[in-house]
Motif scaffolding. Structure first.
Motif, PDB file in Angstrom:
ATOM      1  N   ASP A  29      64.092 124.319 -45.484  1.00 31.46           N
ATOM      2  CA  ASP A  29      62.931 123.630 -44.492  1.00 31.46           C
ATOM      3  C   ASP A  29      63.443 122.163 -44.421  1.00 31.46           C
ATOM      4  OD1 ASP A  29      60.684 122.992 -43.581  1.00 31.46           O
ATOM      5  OD2 ASP A  29      59.375 123.295 -45.657  1.00 31.46           O
ATOM      6  N   PRO A  30      64.193 122.021 -43.456  1.00 29.05           N
ATOM      7  CA  PRO A  30      64.845 120.730 -43.087  1.00 29.05           C
ATOM      8  C   PRO A  30      63.704 119.721 -42.934  1.00 29.05           C
ATOM      9  CG  PRO A  30      65.175 122.136 -41.174  1.00 29.05           C
ATOM     10  CD  PRO A  30      64.654 123.010 -42.134  1.00 29.05           C
ATOM     11  N   PHE A  31      62.845 120.027 -42.442  1.00 33.90           N
ATOM     12  CA  PHE A  31      61.663 118.998 -41.943  1.00 33.90           C
ATOM     13  C   PHE A  31      60.400 119.092 -42.748  1.00 33.90           C
ATOM     14  CE2 PHE A  31      63.329 120.276 -37.557  1.00 33.90           C
ATOM     15  CZ  PHE A  31      64.264 118.999 -37.857  1.00 33.90           C
ATOM     16  N   SER A  32      60.290 119.926 -43.875  1.00 43.43           N
ATOM     17  CA  SER A  32      59.209 119.903 -45.003  1.00 43.43           C
ATOM     18  C   SER A  32      57.961 120.140 -44.293  1.00 43.43           C
ATOM     19  CB  SER A  32      59.314 118.544 -45.702  1.00 43.43           C
ATOM     20  OG  SER A  32      60.438 118.525 -46.570  1.00 43.43           O
ATOM     21  N   ILE A  33      58.024 121.193 -43.554  1.00 44.38           N
ATOM     22  CA  ILE A  33      56.749 121.556 -42.798  1.00 44.38           C
ATOM     23  C   ILE A  33      56.219 122.987 -43.223  1.00 44.38           C
ATOM     24  CG2 ILE A  33      57.026 119.850 -40.838  1.00 44.38           C
ATOM     25  CD1 ILE A  33      58.228 122.307 -39.076  1.00 44.38           C
ATOM     26  N   GLY A  34      57.111 123.674 -44.098  1.00 46.53           N
ATOM     27  CA  GLY A  34      56.758 124.994 -44.164  1.00 46.53           C
ATOM     28  C   GLY A  34      57.755 126.004 -43.530  1.00 46.53           C
ATOM     29  N   GLU A  47      57.813 129.068 -42.736  1.00 47.91           N
ATOM     30  CA  GLU A  47      57.246 129.916 -41.659  1.00 47.91           C
ATOM     31  C   GLU A  47      56.916 129.397 -40.420  1.00 47.91           C
ATOM     32  OE1 GLU A  47      53.878 127.485 -43.330  1.00 47.91           O
ATOM     33  OE2 GLU A  47      55.261 128.685 -44.350  1.00 47.91           O
ATOM     34  N   LEU A  48      57.347 128.157 -40.100  1.00 48.91           N
ATOM     35  CA  LEU A  48      57.288 127.595 -38.742  1.00 48.91           C
ATOM     36  C   LEU A  48      58.637 127.720 -38.033  1.00 48.91           C
ATOM     37  CD1 LEU A  48      54.895 124.730 -39.569  1.00 48.91           C
ATOM     38  CD2 LEU A  48      54.233 126.750 -38.555  1.00 48.91           C
ATOM     39  N   TYR A  49      59.443 128.196 -38.656  1.00 56.22           N
ATOM     40  CA  TYR A  49      60.929 128.197 -38.004  1.00 56.22           C
ATOM     41  C   TYR A  49      61.115 129.655 -37.346  1.00 56.22           C
ATOM     42  CZ  TYR A  49      61.230 123.971 -40.861  1.00 56.22           C
ATOM     43  OH  TYR A  49      61.155 122.596 -41.184  1.00 56.22           O
ATOM     44  N   GLY A  50      60.573 130.498 -37.118  1.00 54.73           N
ATOM     45  CA  GLY A  50      60.983 131.875 -36.756  1.00 54.73           C
ATOM     46  C   GLY A  50      61.810 131.779 -35.624  1.00 54.73           C
ATOM     47  N   ARG A  51      61.404 131.195 -34.409  1.00 54.61           N
ATOM     48  CA  ARG A  51      62.392 131.182 -33.352  1.00 54.61           C
ATOM     49  C   ARG A  51      63.933 130.853 -33.716  1.00 54.61           C
ATOM     50  NH1 ARG A  51      64.300 128.127 -29.317  1.00 54.61           N
ATOM     51  NH2 ARG A  51      63.156 126.400 -29.748  1.00 54.61           N
ATOM     52  N   GLU A  52      63.743 129.651 -34.428  1.00 58.84           N
ATOM     53  CA  GLU A  52      65.079 128.881 -34.845  1.00 58.84           C
ATOM     54  C   GLU A  52      65.847 129.923 -35.582  1.00 58.84           C
ATOM     55  OE1 GLU A  52      62.203 126.588 -33.365  1.00 58.84           O
ATOM     56  OE2 GLU A  52      62.118 127.606 -35.168  1.00 58.84           O
ATOM     57  N   VAL A  53      65.187 130.666 -36.704  1.00 57.39           N
ATOM     58  CA  VAL A  53      65.951 131.388 -37.387  1.00 57.39           C
ATOM     59  C   VAL A  53      66.577 132.611 -36.531  1.00 57.39           C
ATOM     60  CG1 VAL A  53      65.633 133.450 -39.213  1.00 57.39           C
ATOM     61  CG2 VAL A  53      64.574 130.843 -39.352  1.00 57.39           C
ATOM     62  N   LEU A  54      65.929 133.221 -35.502  1.00 59.95           N
ATOM     63  CA  LEU A  54      66.417 134.133 -34.888  1.00 59.95           C
ATOM     64  C   LEU A  54      67.593 133.734 -34.083  1.00 59.95           C
ATOM     65  CD1 LEU A  54      63.210 135.633 -33.586  1.00 59.95           C
ATOM     66  CD2 LEU A  54      64.620 136.607 -35.339  1.00 59.95           C
ATOM     67  N   GLU A  55      67.382 132.578 -33.483  1.00 61.06           N
ATOM     68  CA  GLU A  55      68.611 132.103 -32.515  1.00 61.06           C
ATOM     69  C   GLU A  55      69.911 131.834 -33.699  1.00 61.06           C
ATOM     70  OE1 GLU A  55      67.513 128.405 -30.701  1.00 61.06           O
ATOM     71  OE2 GLU A  55      65.934 129.404 -29.606  1.00 61.06           O
ATOM     72  N   TYR A  98      67.180 123.435 -33.785  1.00 55.58           N
ATOM     73  CA  TYR A  98      65.870 122.860 -34.399  1.00 55.58           C
ATOM     74  C   TYR A  98      65.679 121.565 -33.681  1.00 55.58           C
ATOM     75  CZ  TYR A  98      66.187 125.867 -38.474  1.00 55.58           C
ATOM     76  OH  TYR A  98      65.904 126.999 -39.276  1.00 55.58           O
ATOM     77  N   GLU A  99      66.446 120.733 -33.287  1.00 54.60           N
ATOM     78  CA  GLU A  99      66.094 119.729 -32.528  1.00 54.60           C
ATOM     79  C   GLU A  99      65.297 119.798 -31.179  1.00 54.60           C
ATOM     80  OE1 GLU A  99      68.173 115.508 -30.566  1.00 54.60           O
ATOM     81  OE2 GLU A  99      69.347 117.190 -31.407  1.00 54.60           O
ATOM     82  N   CYS A 100      65.558 120.874 -30.539  1.00 58.80           N
ATOM     83  CA  CYS A 100      65.202 121.154 -29.126  1.00 58.80           C
ATOM     84  C   CYS A 100      63.606 121.608 -29.597  1.00 58.80           C
ATOM     85  CB  CYS A 100      65.813 122.517 -28.529  1.00 58.80           C
ATOM     86  SG  CYS A 100      67.200 121.828 -27.802  1.00 58.80           S
ATOM     87  N   SER A 101      63.377 122.274 -30.518  1.00 64.07           N
ATOM     88  CA  SER A 101      62.082 123.005 -31.072  1.00 64.07           C
ATOM     89  C   SER A 101      61.193 121.845 -31.522  1.00 64.07           C
ATOM     90  CB  SER A 101      62.126 124.106 -32.107  1.00 64.07           C
ATOM     91  OG  SER A 101      62.892 125.172 -31.427  1.00 64.07           O
ATOM     92  N   ILE A 103      68.560 116.487 -36.942  1.00 66.25           N
ATOM     93  CA  ILE A 103      69.119 116.867 -38.621  1.00 66.25           C
ATOM     94  C   ILE A 103      70.528 116.531 -38.508  1.00 66.25           C
ATOM     95  CG2 ILE A 103      69.560 118.688 -40.199  1.00 66.25           C
ATOM     96  CD1 ILE A 103      67.543 120.504 -38.648  1.00 66.25           C
ATOM     97  N   PRO A 104      70.915 115.699 -39.525  1.00 62.76           N
ATOM     98  CA  PRO A 104      72.331 115.264 -39.745  1.00 62.76           C
ATOM     99  C   PRO A 104      73.412 116.459 -39.515  1.00 62.76           C
ATOM    100  CG  PRO A 104      71.027 113.940 -41.253  1.00 62.76           C
ATOM    101  CD  PRO A 104      70.036 115.052 -40.649  1.00 62.76           C
ATOM    102  N   LEU A 105      74.466 116.309 -38.828  1.00 62.43           N
ATOM    103  CA  LEU A 105      75.177 117.644 -38.929  1.00 62.43           C
ATOM    104  C   LEU A 105      75.791 118.047 -40.211  1.00 62.43           C
ATOM    105  CD1 LEU A 105      76.534 119.455 -36.571  1.00 62.43           C
ATOM    106  CD2 LEU A 105      78.436 117.900 -36.823  1.00 62.43           C
ATOM    107  N   GLU A 106      75.841 117.023 -41.021  1.00 60.01           N
ATOM    108  CA  GLU A 106      76.289 117.521 -42.512  1.00 60.01           C
ATOM    109  C   GLU A 106      75.642 118.358 -43.196  1.00 60.01           C
ATOM    110  OE1 GLU A 106      75.873 114.245 -41.426  1.00 60.01           O
ATOM    111  OE2 GLU A 106      78.002 113.772 -41.069  1.00 60.01           O
ATOM    112  N   GLN A 107      74.187 118.480 -42.913  1.00 56.75           N
ATOM    113  CA  GLN A 107      73.367 119.382 -43.614  1.00 56.75           C
ATOM    114  C   GLN A 107      73.290 120.596 -42.920  1.00 56.75           C
ATOM    115  OE1 GLN A 107      69.291 117.925 -43.685  1.00 56.75           O
ATOM    116  NE2 GLN A 107      69.674 115.760 -44.544  1.00 56.75           N
ATOM    117  N   CYS A 108      73.487 120.685 -41.513  1.00 58.75           N
ATOM    118  CA  CYS A 108      73.731 121.875 -40.649  1.00 58.75           C
ATOM    119  C   CYS A 108      74.972 122.580 -41.239  1.00 58.75           C
ATOM    120  CB  CYS A 108      73.709 121.446 -39.357  1.00 58.75           C
ATOM    121  SG  CYS A 108      72.146 120.824 -38.804  1.00 58.75           S
TER     122      CYS A 108
END
Length: 86
Positions: A18-23, A25-33, A55-58, A63-68
Motif C-alpha cells: 500500500d504505497p500511498f497508505s490509502i487502503g 482495496e483501491l489498487y485493483g487495476r494497478e495490480v492487474l497491470e 501507480y503514478e498514472c492512476s 513512487i521512488p523507483l527503489e520502492q518499486c
C-alpha cells in the motif's frame, strides 16, 4: 507452482503493498497491470518501471523507483519459483 497460482500469489503481494497508505482495496487495476507484465518481464528494473508508471498514472503520485524495485524482486522471485529456476 503453476501460472495461475503464481498470479494469485503475485496479486496477494501487490494487494498487501500500500504505497500511498490509502487502503489496498483501491489498487485493483494497478495490480492487474503489474501481474500481467510479470508474465512477460524478467528484469527487476523493467518491472519496477511498470509498477511506478501504473501507480503514478492512476493516482498522480510518484513512487521512488527503489520502492518499486523492492516489490519487483519479490514478484520475480515468485515467477522464477513458478518456473522452477530457483
Amino acid at each position: 507452482m503453476d501460472l495461475n497460482k503464481m498470479n494469485k500469489n503475485a496479486s496477494a503481494i501487490m494487494r498487501h503493498w500500500d504505497p500511498f497508505s490509502i487502503g489496498s482495496e483501491l489498487y485493483g487495476r494497478e495490480v492487474l497491470e503489474v501481474v500481467a507484465q510479470l508474465e512477460v518481464l524478467d528484469h527487476p528494473s523493467e518491472l519496477a518501471k511498470v509498477i511506478q508508471t501504473s501507480y503514478e498514472c492512476s493516482f498522480g503520485k510518484w513512487i521512488p523507483l527503489e520502492q518499486c524495485v523492492d516489490i519487483s524482486y519479490k514478484l520475480l522471485a515468485l515467477k522464477f519459483e513458478a518456473k522452477h529456476i530457483i
